[in-house]
Design a protein around this motif. Structure first.
Motif, PDB file in Angstrom:
ATOM      1  N   TYR A 257       4.010   5.620  -5.624  1.00 20.69           N
ATOM      2  CA  TYR A 257       3.903   5.699  -7.080  1.00 20.69           C
ATOM      3  C   TYR A 257       2.876   6.751  -7.494  1.00 20.69           C
ATOM      4  N   LEU A 258       1.740   6.777  -6.818  1.00 21.35           N
ATOM      5  CA  LEU A 258       0.694   7.737  -7.176  1.00 21.35           C
ATOM      6  C   LEU A 258       1.147   9.167  -6.920  1.00 21.35           C
ATOM      7  N   SER A 259       1.929   9.366  -5.855  1.00 17.71           N
ATOM      8  CA  SER A 259       2.449  10.705  -5.577  1.00 17.71           C
ATOM      9  C   SER A 259       3.382  11.156  -6.694  1.00 17.71           C
TER      10      SER A 259
ATOM     11  N   SER B  60       0.834  -1.207   0.000  1.00 18.77           N
ATOM     12  CA  SER B  60       0.000   0.000   0.000  1.00 18.77           C
ATOM     13  C   SER B  60       0.869   1.257   0.000  1.00 18.77           C
ATOM     14  N   ALA B  61       1.930   1.243   0.804  1.00 18.33           N
ATOM     15  CA  ALA B  61       2.829   2.399   0.848  1.00 18.33           C
ATOM     16  C   ALA B  61       3.526   2.602  -0.496  1.00 18.33           C
ATOM     17  N   LEU B  62       3.914   1.492  -1.146  1.00 17.92           N
ATOM     18  CA  LEU B  62       4.558   1.592  -2.452  1.00 17.92           C
ATOM     19  C   LEU B  62       3.587   2.152  -3.485  1.00 17.92           C
TER      20      LEU B  62
ATOM     21  N   THR C 208       1.378  11.878  -9.828  1.00 20.42           N
ATOM     22  CA  THR C 208       0.738  13.188  -9.740  1.00 20.42           C
ATOM     23  C   THR C 208       1.705  14.291 -10.163  1.00 20.42           C
ATOM     24  N   ASP C 209       2.968  14.151  -9.766  1.00 19.35           N
ATOM     25  CA  ASP C 209       3.978  15.123 -10.204  1.00 19.35           C
ATOM     26  C   ASP C 209       4.078  15.129 -11.734  1.00 19.35           C
ATOM     27  N   ASP C 210       4.077  13.936 -12.349  1.00 20.02           N
ATOM     28  CA  ASP C 210       4.102  13.850 -13.811  1.00 20.02           C
ATOM     29  C   ASP C 210       2.883  14.532 -14.418  1.00 20.02           C
TER      30      ASP C 210
ATOM     31  N   VAL D  69       6.690   7.704 -14.764  1.00 18.51           N
ATOM     32  CA  VAL D  69       6.192   6.855 -13.674  1.00 18.51           C
ATOM     33  C   VAL D  69       5.266   5.773 -14.215  1.00 18.51           C
ATOM     34  N   TYR D  70       4.414   6.136 -15.149  1.00 26.26           N
ATOM     35  CA  TYR D  70       3.512   5.144 -15.741  1.00 26.26           C
ATOM     36  C   TYR D  70       4.305   4.054 -16.454  1.00 26.26           C
TER      37      TYR D  70
END
Length: 235
Positions: free
Chosen positions: A47-49, A41-43, A52-54, A116-117
């Motif tokens: 990744y989502l954070s 969950s933390a990973l 979001t930057d991207d 990231v994607y």
């Protein structure tokens, strides 16, 4: 203890010992699974954070592209009007052509910010996300891939016309800073070339008006989709 209880034939104690062992193993497995779930969950959140930057960077990029494409469209419209409409003075066409070839003659291109994607796709870590969000993300990036392909088709379609203009009228290779250094004869040649190429300039402007209008639509739709995905991730 179990061995001692077996030797003593204390079966009740043996049963309790086995029960304690089983419960301990079960609790240990559950704690281990919980820790693994927490790490996953933390990973996923990390990744989502980063994604979001991207997406925020993509939003800024699309805002800039919209502004640039609108400016290019305005310059192409002015060139078409000056080259095709009756009653315009020669200096109007010359000015519109100079403005267009200096600032507006750029085939729109599309860059996807998706590091990231691509990382999540390559490592299988998209599976860290829930099904709904994962589907929304994959659909979003597939959409951007299609937009990029459309932009490339438009570029490849326009390049032969660009090349024809350049080859036939080498005088169009200018920018204002460079042209200040040229002599009056070169300036006269440039003006003569422009005034003698009204039809070509009108056709070129018409082509780029179509390209820029389509690009504006693509940029705007992509911007809305980017903002929607940012909200979905933040939610």
């Amino acid at each position: 203890r179990i061995t001692k209880h077996v030797k003593d034939q204390n079966w009740f104690a043996v049963g309790i010992d086995f029960f304690i062992v089983v419960v301990g193993v079960f609790i240990g497995i559950q704690v281990s699974n919980w820790n693994a779930d927490q790490q996953q969950s933390a990973l996923g959140k990390a990744y989502l954070s980063r994604m979001t930057d991207d997406l925020v960077a993509m939003e800024s990029y699309l805002d800039e592209k919209l502004s640039r494409s609108q400016a290019n469209l305005d310059l192409a419209k002015k060139l078409l009007q000056a080259a095709s409409a009756q009653g315009f003075q020669d200096d109007t066409l010359i000015a519109a052509t100079e403005d267009y070839f200096t600032d507006g003659w750029v085939t729109p291109q599309f860059t996807i910010i998706d590091a990231v994607y691509q990382d999540m796709s390559a490592t299988g870590n998209l599976n860290l996300l829930d099904d709904s969000l994962r589907q929304q993300i994959t659909t979003y990036y597939a959409r951007l891939d299609r937009v990029q392909e459309v932009m490339e088709v438009s570029r490849d379609w326009s390049l032969p016309i660009d090349s024809q203009i350049i080859l036939e009228h080498d005088v169009y290779r200018w920018n204002r800073d460079f042209f200040y250094l040229l002599s009056a004869d070169d300036e006269a040649l440039k003006q003569k070339t422009i005034l003698g190429a009204r039809k070509e300039l009108a056709r070129l402007a018409t082509l780029y008006i179509w390209i820029e209008r389509d690009s504006l639509s693509q940029f705007e739709d992509s911007l809305h989709a980017t903002r929607d995905l940012i909200v979905a991730i933040d939610g």
